[in-house]
Write a protein that holds these residues in place. Sequence first.
Motif, PDB file in Angstrom:
ATOM      1  N   VAL A 148       0.829  -1.208   0.000  1.00  0.00           N
ATOM      2  CA  VAL A 148       0.000   0.000   0.000  1.00  0.00           C
ATOM      3  C   VAL A 148       0.861   1.255   0.000  1.00  0.00           C
ATOM      4  N   VAL A 149       1.894   1.280   0.848  1.00  0.00           N
ATOM      5  CA  VAL A 149       2.733   2.473   0.955  1.00  0.00           C
ATOM      6  C   VAL A 149       3.479   2.724  -0.346  1.00  0.00           C
ATOM      7  N   SER A 150       4.073   1.693  -0.927  1.00  0.00           N
ATOM      8  CA  SER A 150       4.811   1.882  -2.175  1.00  0.00           C
ATOM      9  C   SER A 150       3.882   2.324  -3.292  1.00  0.00           C
ATOM     10  N   SER A 151       2.676   1.751  -3.355  1.00  0.00           N
ATOM     11  CA  SER A 151       1.714   2.147  -4.383  1.00  0.00           C
ATOM     12  C   SER A 151       1.289   3.608  -4.204  1.00  0.00           C
ATOM     13  N   THR A 152       1.064   4.010  -2.959  1.00  0.00           N
ATOM     14  CA  THR A 152       0.642   5.385  -2.693  1.00  0.00           C
ATOM     15  C   THR A 152       1.729   6.379  -3.069  1.00  0.00           C
ATOM     16  N   PHE A 153       2.981   6.099  -2.676  1.00  0.00           N
ATOM     17  CA  PHE A 153       4.067   7.018  -3.013  1.00  0.00           C
ATOM     18  C   PHE A 153       4.317   7.054  -4.524  1.00  0.00           C
ATOM     19  N   ALA A 154       4.185   5.894  -5.178  1.00  0.00           N
ATOM     20  CA  ALA A 154       4.367   5.875  -6.624  1.00  0.00           C
ATOM     21  C   ALA A 154       3.313   6.740  -7.304  1.00  0.00           C
ATOM     22  N   PHE A 155       2.084   6.669  -6.828  1.00  0.00           N
ATOM     23  CA  PHE A 155       1.015   7.492  -7.395  1.00  0.00           C
ATOM     24  C   PHE A 155       1.272   8.973  -7.116  1.00  0.00           C
ATOM     25  N   ALA A 156       1.773   9.269  -5.907  1.00  0.00           N
ATOM     26  CA  ALA A 156       2.051  10.656  -5.554  1.00  0.00           C
ATOM     27  C   ALA A 156       3.144  11.253  -6.437  1.00  0.00           C
ATOM     28  N   VAL A 157       4.156  10.445  -6.785  1.00  0.00           N
ATOM     29  CA  VAL A 157       5.221  10.942  -7.663  1.00  0.00           C
ATOM     30  C   VAL A 157       4.651  11.311  -9.024  1.00  0.00           C
ATOM     31  N   GLY A 158       3.751  10.460  -9.557  1.00  0.00           N
ATOM     32  CA  GLY A 158       3.126  10.777 -10.829  1.00  0.00           C
ATOM     33  C   GLY A 158       2.339  12.068 -10.771  1.00  0.00           C
ATOM     34  N   GLN A 159       1.691  12.337  -9.648  1.00  0.00           N
ATOM     35  CA  GLN A 159       0.928  13.577  -9.502  1.00  0.00           C
ATOM     36  C   GLN A 159       1.831  14.808  -9.394  1.00  0.00           C
ATOM     37  N   ARG A 160       3.037  14.642  -8.826  1.00  0.00           N
ATOM     38  CA  ARG A 160       3.876  15.781  -8.461  1.00  0.00           C
ATOM     39  C   ARG A 160       5.077  15.961  -9.386  1.00  0.00           C
ATOM     40  N   ARG A 161       5.016  15.413 -10.595  1.00  0.00           N
ATOM     41  CA  ARG A 161       6.153  15.542 -11.496  1.00  0.00           C
ATOM     42  C   ARG A 161       6.451  17.019 -11.795  1.00  0.00           C
ATOM     43  N   ARG A 162       5.413  17.818 -11.996  1.00  0.00           N
ATOM     44  CA  ARG A 162       5.631  19.246 -12.266  1.00  0.00           C
ATOM     45  C   ARG A 162       6.269  19.932 -11.055  1.00  0.00           C
ATOM     46  N   GLU A 163       5.835  19.554  -9.875  1.00  0.00           N
ATOM     47  CA  GLU A 163       6.415  20.128  -8.653  1.00  0.00           C
ATOM     48  C   GLU A 163       7.897  19.783  -8.549  1.00  0.00           C
ATOM     49  N   PHE A 164       8.247  18.512  -8.815  1.00  0.00           N
ATOM     50  CA  PHE A 164       9.652  18.109  -8.751  1.00  0.00           C
ATOM     51  C   PHE A 164      10.468  18.813  -9.843  1.00  0.00           C
ATOM     52  N   ALA A 165       9.859  19.003 -11.021  1.00  0.00           N
ATOM     53  CA  ALA A 165      10.575  19.674 -12.102  1.00  0.00           C
ATOM     54  C   ALA A 165      10.863  21.124 -11.739  1.00  0.00           C
ATOM     55  N   LEU A 166       9.910  21.768 -11.067  1.00  0.00           N
ATOM     56  CA  LEU A 166      10.138  23.145 -10.622  1.00  0.00           C
ATOM     57  C   LEU A 166      11.272  23.211  -9.593  1.00  0.00           C
ATOM     58  N   LEU A 167      11.323  22.233  -8.705  1.00  0.00           N
ATOM     59  CA  LEU A 167      12.422  22.188  -7.747  1.00  0.00           C
ATOM     60  C   LEU A 167      13.758  22.021  -8.461  1.00  0.00           C
ATOM     61  N   ARG A 168      13.771  21.160  -9.490  1.00  0.00           N
ATOM     62  CA  ARG A 168      15.010  20.981 -10.242  1.00  0.00           C
ATOM     63  C   ARG A 168      15.382  22.257 -10.974  1.00  0.00           C
ATOM     64  N   THR A 169      14.368  22.959 -11.478  1.00  0.00           N
ATOM     65  CA  THR A 169      14.632  24.211 -12.188  1.00  0.00           C
ATOM     66  C   THR A 169      15.225  25.263 -11.249  1.00  0.00           C
ATOM     67  N   SER A 170      14.752  25.268 -10.011  1.00  0.00           N
ATOM     68  CA  SER A 170      15.247  26.250  -9.038  1.00  0.00           C
ATOM     69  C   SER A 170      16.590  25.861  -8.440  1.00  0.00           C
ATOM     70  N   GLY A 171      17.198  24.772  -8.902  1.00  0.00           N
ATOM     71  CA  GLY A 171      18.545  24.425  -8.468  1.00  0.00           C
ATOM     72  C   GLY A 171      18.664  23.184  -7.618  1.00  0.00           C
TER      73      GLY A 171
END
Length: 822
Positions: free
Chosen positions: A263-286
């Motif tokens: 359950v935990v791995s499935s939930t985090f995997a789904f959360a990563v798919g939802q937050r790809r734009r958020e992670f990309a913005l973090l990468r853009t900011s350094g």
Amino acid sequence: MLRIAWSTLRTRWISFAGTFAALALGAALIAALGQVLASGITSPPRGPQRYAAAPVVVVPGDRLTVDTWRGGSSAPLAEPRGLGDDLVARFPGAVVDRVFPARLSGGPPAVGRPWSAARTAPQPLVAGRAPSGDGEIAIGAGTQPGRRGPTAARALVGRRVPVVTATGITTYRVVGVTEAGPQPTVFFGDAHAARLSPRVDALALWRPAAEVRTAVAGTARVLTGQDRALADPFREADERARNNVNTIAGIAAGFAAFIAIFVVSSTFAFAVGQRRREFALLRTSGATAGQVRRMMYGEAALVAVAASGVGAFLGPLTTRPILDRLAALGMAPEWLTPSESSVPAWVAFGTGVLVALTGVTVAARRAGRVRPAEALREAAVEPRAMTPARWIAGLGLLGTAVVSMAVKAIGDPGSATNNKTFMPIVMLLIAALGLLAPVFVRPVTRLLVAPLERLPGAGGVVVAGGTAASARRTAATAAPVLVTVALAASLLGGAAMSDAAKSALQTRPVRAGYLVLPDGDAGLDRQLVERLRAVPGADVATETETSVYTLEGDTQLIRRPVQAVDPGTLSTALSVPLVAGSTAGLRDDTIVVSRTWELSLGQRVRMWRADGSPVTLTVTGVLGDDSPADAYVTPAHAFSALPSVAYVTPRPGVAAPAVRAAIEQAVRGHNARAVSRAEWERESGDRQASASRFGLLAVLGIMLCYTVIALVNTLLMAASDRAAERGGLRLLGATRAQVLRYVVAEALAVVAVGVVLGFAATALGLLGLGAALLRLAGPFAFAVPWQPVVAVIAVCFLLGAGAAVAPAIRTIRTGGVAIPRS
């Protein structure tokens, strides 16, 4: 990054609520079950019962010890030896105790003892007087048939009642009633008890222990203090009950940890798919890839510490209710004391944190691989659902499960009847199907929603398109349903299949038309056996359970169960599968063994009988793998054991109803019953099924808890992402009711995908299990318990619909304005 992780938790708390609940539940279960396990291990044994009032007890040695080249090897004796007359003579005035089968006709299982032994428990008289003559008895409260208790027992004083002992039925006058003791007991006069059972089982003494040990001089065991409980009748049952509790707790804790990781791995995997734009913005900011991964680990650690702490605190509080429930179901002894150790709580806390960090590992790696450019070009359709690592892991687990099933089916089909060997394979299949689920989402969805697409309107097309276009989201939402349905159907179906195979192995060799079975563990008395042999027009064969001991590799003494049978009538009652030799040569100096003994035809083997006496027997037959018995000997080796079953076969030309009537007349009053072969087969199957069903249903309860958490959490996480999509449907002219119907239909389609994938995992698992059992037991019929499986599926559908509709009502918007109630 920890500050960012903490900020993320505060602003996206709903995304982590399910993870928190899953970890808290997992930690609570592990803590509670660990506490139950600790209770089973550390609870002090039950105090002395039968000899609670006697400070010193002398009993015969209960172990057989054989000298080997590596020293002595010993094993518990199956047949009590009894104390010698010379030893009894050394202790004048001691209570000479004899314990033997004796119960009122139609009453509960009980034992017979001499009246002088009533003081050892103690069991004082509450009515009447002590028995003195041969025709008198005193009974303990709870010994009589029907209503039980002191009042009902007093009503029998002065009456004549039939009592069944090893010799048969005899009528006695009840002259007294005692308090209830550690087990139902019928007391006889001392002299009469000695004639019924000449063997002396114990001496109860009120002398200094040192004096007794000196007089015994090592010829018997001297028990004092807690060791007096070793002479109690339920010592072995207590150990089995302890082991049963430990097994149940261990299996349930293992499932809790497995499902929590899933359950935990499935939930985090789904959360990563939802937050790809958020992670990309973090990468853009350094932010570096390592910093993004550490942020994911920080989020998981913060959730895990809080959730595991709550679960580790609350879990031990449920230990007593769990023990009480297990005791009520007959799966645990009532006398277990809840452990006060804090170790299970700390283990649960550490396990919860470890589960969270393990579950987030893959998701953190995926988050770290998000490129900064994805902040500017987020796609409307999900990225590739299957990565190379996911392909390798899924196919690797699937291949491992298939190879394991093939190895067991070919090399060790006998292990298939053990559910413990089947469960790891089921887990491998579930994990494999969970990883490979995105591959099957689109074809399965198309197949399931094809009927909807033919309906008027665009609803079916929208449902099919939305579900298939987001394969990863659909797979993540269907994952808890997959786990629940697969585990429920696999475990219940596998148990039903194994039970049916065991029943087939036991019942298929029986040729007899009727069986006579004892009501209890005492066996069939000798008078009843003689009456059965006197039934006109029928052949009667009895089977008595006993044991022999052999030296394995000339170093280890092994106790082997054997059946004592009459060679002359064995072939009329049983179809004995043989690969070599025959049963015709079975005599007092020969034995028929299974292939597991690894002995050849004609080989002479030194062994020890149930009472420890040595004997050399010649192998006259070798049994096949589908034999219901491990070995056969003649009744000369059974000693005091009574037959556990009598097979009655009508002779050709004799009317079966007449034989049945004669059998029922013969068993009347003997605490036994006659059943036809068909009735016995049904009873055997029902008994096998009921014995394995309780623990599995408990596991299903755990799974349903996780299904509620995981399914609701995933749908709530997805609801915010779908708000714009549903608002778009409203702008295109869809009414509020149409959008909600679309939401329900999509949720049900996702649950249906999980059900189909769950059945796929079940089919693979049961196919492998069936192949092994088919080689072991041959063709057999079994019925899958569909009712609990269907109930689990229905709960999944209800949860899916409810969890989808509730957030949809709040999140459906058109241009930021709530949907009107039109």
